[in-house]
Design a protein around this motif. Structure first.
Motif, mmCIF file in Angstrom:
data_model
loop_
_atom_site.group_PDB
_atom_site.id
_atom_site.type_symbol
_atom_site.label_atom_id
_atom_site.label_comp_id
_atom_site.label_asym_id
_atom_site.label_seq_id
_atom_site.Cartn_x
_atom_site.Cartn_y
_atom_site.Cartn_z
ATOM 1 N N CYS A 142 12.330 13.953 2.421
ATOM 2 C CA CYS A 142 11.370 14.940 1.910
ATOM 3 C C CYS A 142 10.034 14.881 2.640
ATOM 4 C CB CYS A 142 11.145 14.749 0.412
ATOM 5 S SG CYS A 142 10.431 13.147 -0.044
ATOM 6 N N SER A 143 9.877 13.891 3.544
ATOM 7 C CA SER A 143 8.642 13.724 4.344
ATOM 8 C C SER A 143 7.416 13.549 3.454
ATOM 9 C CB SER A 143 8.450 14.918 5.298
ATOM 10 O OG SER A 143 9.521 15.011 6.197
ATOM 11 N N GLN A 144 7.575 12.890 2.330
ATOM 12 C CA GLN A 144 6.472 12.628 1.419
ATOM 13 C C GLN A 144 6.147 11.139 1.419
ATOM 14 O OE1 GLN A 144 4.724 15.041 -0.097
ATOM 15 N NE2 GLN A 144 6.072 16.541 0.873
ATOM 16 N N VAL A 145 4.914 10.830 1.023
ATOM 17 C CA VAL A 145 4.445 9.446 0.967
ATOM 18 C C VAL A 145 4.208 9.086 -0.494
ATOM 19 C CG1 VAL A 145 2.635 7.835 1.655
ATOM 20 C CG2 VAL A 145 3.430 9.586 3.256
ATOM 21 N N PHE A 146 4.684 7.921 -0.919
ATOM 22 C CA PHE A 146 4.591 7.492 -2.304
ATOM 23 C C PHE A 146 3.957 6.107 -2.366
ATOM 24 C CE2 PHE A 146 8.297 10.209 -1.795
ATOM 25 C CZ PHE A 146 8.119 11.155 -2.800
ATOM 26 N N HIS A 147 3.429 5.794 -3.536
ATOM 27 C CA HIS A 147 2.904 4.458 -3.775
ATOM 28 C C HIS A 147 4.059 3.467 -3.904
ATOM 29 C CE1 HIS A 147 -1.353 5.379 -4.310
ATOM 30 N NE2 HIS A 147 -0.980 6.477 -4.952
ATOM 31 N N ALA A 148 3.843 2.292 -3.373
ATOM 32 C CA ALA A 148 4.844 1.244 -3.526
ATOM 33 C C ALA A 148 4.823 0.731 -4.963
ATOM 34 C CB ALA A 148 4.563 0.099 -2.550
ATOM 35 N N PRO A 149 5.961 0.322 -5.499
ATOM 36 C CA PRO A 149 5.987 -0.205 -6.869
ATOM 37 C C PRO A 149 5.070 -1.412 -6.990
ATOM 38 C CG PRO A 149 8.212 0.222 -6.070
ATOM 39 C CD PRO A 149 7.301 0.354 -4.897
ATOM 40 N N PRO A 150 4.336 -1.524 -8.072
ATOM 41 C CA PRO A 150 3.444 -2.685 -8.242
ATOM 42 C C PRO A 150 4.238 -3.960 -8.413
ATOM 43 C CG PRO A 150 3.530 -1.386 -10.265
ATOM 44 C CD PRO A 150 4.280 -0.594 -9.232
ATOM 45 N N VAL A 151 3.693 -5.025 -7.856
ATOM 46 C CA VAL A 151 4.327 -6.345 -7.956
ATOM 47 C C VAL A 151 3.635 -7.118 -9.062
ATOM 48 C CG1 VAL A 151 4.867 -8.492 -6.753
ATOM 49 C CG2 VAL A 151 4.905 -6.311 -5.512
ATOM 50 N N ARG A 152 4.357 -7.448 -10.099
ATOM 51 C CA ARG A 152 3.797 -8.178 -11.241
ATOM 52 C C ARG A 152 3.885 -9.677 -10.959
ATOM 53 N NH1 ARG A 152 3.049 -4.585 -15.269
ATOM 54 N NH2 ARG A 152 4.209 -2.621 -15.147
ATOM 55 N N SER A 153 2.855 -10.166 -10.325
ATOM 56 C CA SER A 153 2.827 -11.578 -9.976
ATOM 57 C C SER A 153 1.387 -12.054 -9.942
ATOM 58 C CB SER A 153 3.504 -11.809 -8.616
ATOM 59 O OG SER A 153 3.345 -13.139 -8.199
ATOM 60 N N ARG A 154 1.171 -13.310 -10.322
ATOM 61 C CA ARG A 154 -0.167 -13.871 -10.246
ATOM 62 C C ARG A 154 -0.618 -14.020 -8.807
ATOM 63 N NH1 ARG A 154 -0.278 -19.328 -13.437
ATOM 64 N NH2 ARG A 154 1.563 -19.608 -12.120
ATOM 65 N N ALA A 155 0.335 -14.051 -7.893
ATOM 66 C CA ALA A 155 -0.014 -14.192 -6.482
ATOM 67 C C ALA A 155 -0.474 -12.887 -5.861
ATOM 68 C CB ALA A 155 1.204 -14.719 -5.702
ATOM 69 N N ASN A 156 -0.390 -11.780 -6.616
ATOM 70 C CA ASN A 156 -0.736 -10.478 -6.062
ATOM 71 C C ASN A 156 -1.958 -9.934 -6.788
ATOM 72 O OD1 ASN A 156 -0.464 -8.288 -4.434
ATOM 73 N ND2 ASN A 156 1.102 -7.278 -5.669
#
Length: 310
Positions: A142-156
């Protein structure tokens, strides 16, 4: 870069690069070859991007042990340096091959758009500078740009992986190199159609309703529409300085009532008998000649002209 003290390198026995790529949220990173990092030509210009460049490079290449680098600031700088090296490596032949394996394994994820039917995506950065944007996902279908899924980690705790670690070039160069992976674009009629009780929703129903226009005063409305009303007529003055405003009840036919007996027309006088004094060189009443002065014909002249008496 996504890193904090809880995921420090101290206490691990594996190489630093493997440890870094194994952190939660770093699944999109590939392991850069040691020989590529050791080549100083590939690192040209990066010395000014991070502090303690030499110490960070020794940490990445395991020249110093984890216990010798028990400094969170040094480890954070090493993560930043590795991200910049990674962005250069993945657009080389070996780097593209390494990313191809991760693409085939769906390590980058799939497109969230329903019409794309779980099309594999590629990581992309909107900026090539560190700290500008987090990594995004590009869908080749679709040639679209999306946000990456959030990483639920204390390191992030720093807001996600930096997009500069992948750069703006990688996904497009990847598809040019492996053209067989380019999917067919979405057909024109595959867009989602909203419906209410089975009926398609018209576009006008989704438009924002404009606020009701406030009422306009009659005078303003007449002026804006170009209508001529008594309130909009200009006030005119004759040669005697008298106001000829039609609202004041003046003579509508242009006859000076002060020059007639009792404000009435003389017997036998008619409108067509009025003569413009300016046309005969008359200057009665102190007129200037610019504004015409209407005078009544002398009744005696009329009797002589008619040859009889009234």
């Amino acid at each position: 870069m996504a890193f904090n003290e809880d995921s420090s390198a101290s206490g691990h026995d594996e190489p630093w690069i493997q440890w870094f790529c194994g952190l939660k949220g770093h699944e999109m990173f590939c392991e850069v070859e040691r020989s590529y990092i050791e080549d100083g030509f590939n690192l040209y210009g990066l010395r000014a991007c991070v502090s303690n460049f030499s110490d960070c490079l020794d940490l990445i290449l395991d020249r110093i042990g984890p216990d010798d680098s028990d400094d969170s600031h040094l480890t954070q700088s090493a993560c930043t340096l590795y991200g910049l090296i990674h962005a250069r490596y993945i657009i080389t032949a070996h780097g593209l091959d390494a990313m191809y394996n991760k693409y085939a394994a769906k390590d980058f994820g799939t497109c969230p758009l329903v019409q794309c039917q779980l099309q594999n995506v590629l990581p992309v950065g909107l900026k090539d500078e560190m700290g500008a944007e987090t990594v995004k996902l590009f869908c080749p279908k679709c040639s679209q740009v999306f946000h990456a899924p959030p990483v639920r980690s204390r390191a992030n705790t720093n807001g996600g992986v930096d997009g500069a670690a992948f750069g703006t070039t990688f996904p497009h160069l990847f598809l040019m190199t492996f053209s067989n992976l380019v999917p067919d674009p979405l057909p024109m009629g595959t867009s989602y159609i909203p419906r209410v009780f089975g009926f398609r929703v018209h576009k006008s129903a989704r438009q924002k309703h404009r606020s009701t226009t406030p009422a306009i005063a009659p005078e303003t409305a007449a002026t804006s529409m170009g209508r001529t009303t008594a309130a909009n007529l200009p006030k005119l003055e004759n040669n005697n300085g008298r106001n000829n405003d039609p609202r004041a009840g003046g003579d509508e036919e242009g006859v000076d009532a002060s020059r007639t007996k009792g404000g009435k027309l003389p017997r036998g006088g008619r409108r067509e008998d009025a003569v413009d004094g300016s046309n005969h060189g008359s200057k009665r009443g102190g007129g200037t000649g610019d504004t015409p002065t209407f005078l009544m014909e002398n009744p005696s002249k009329r009797r002589r002209r008619g040859g009889g008496s009234t």
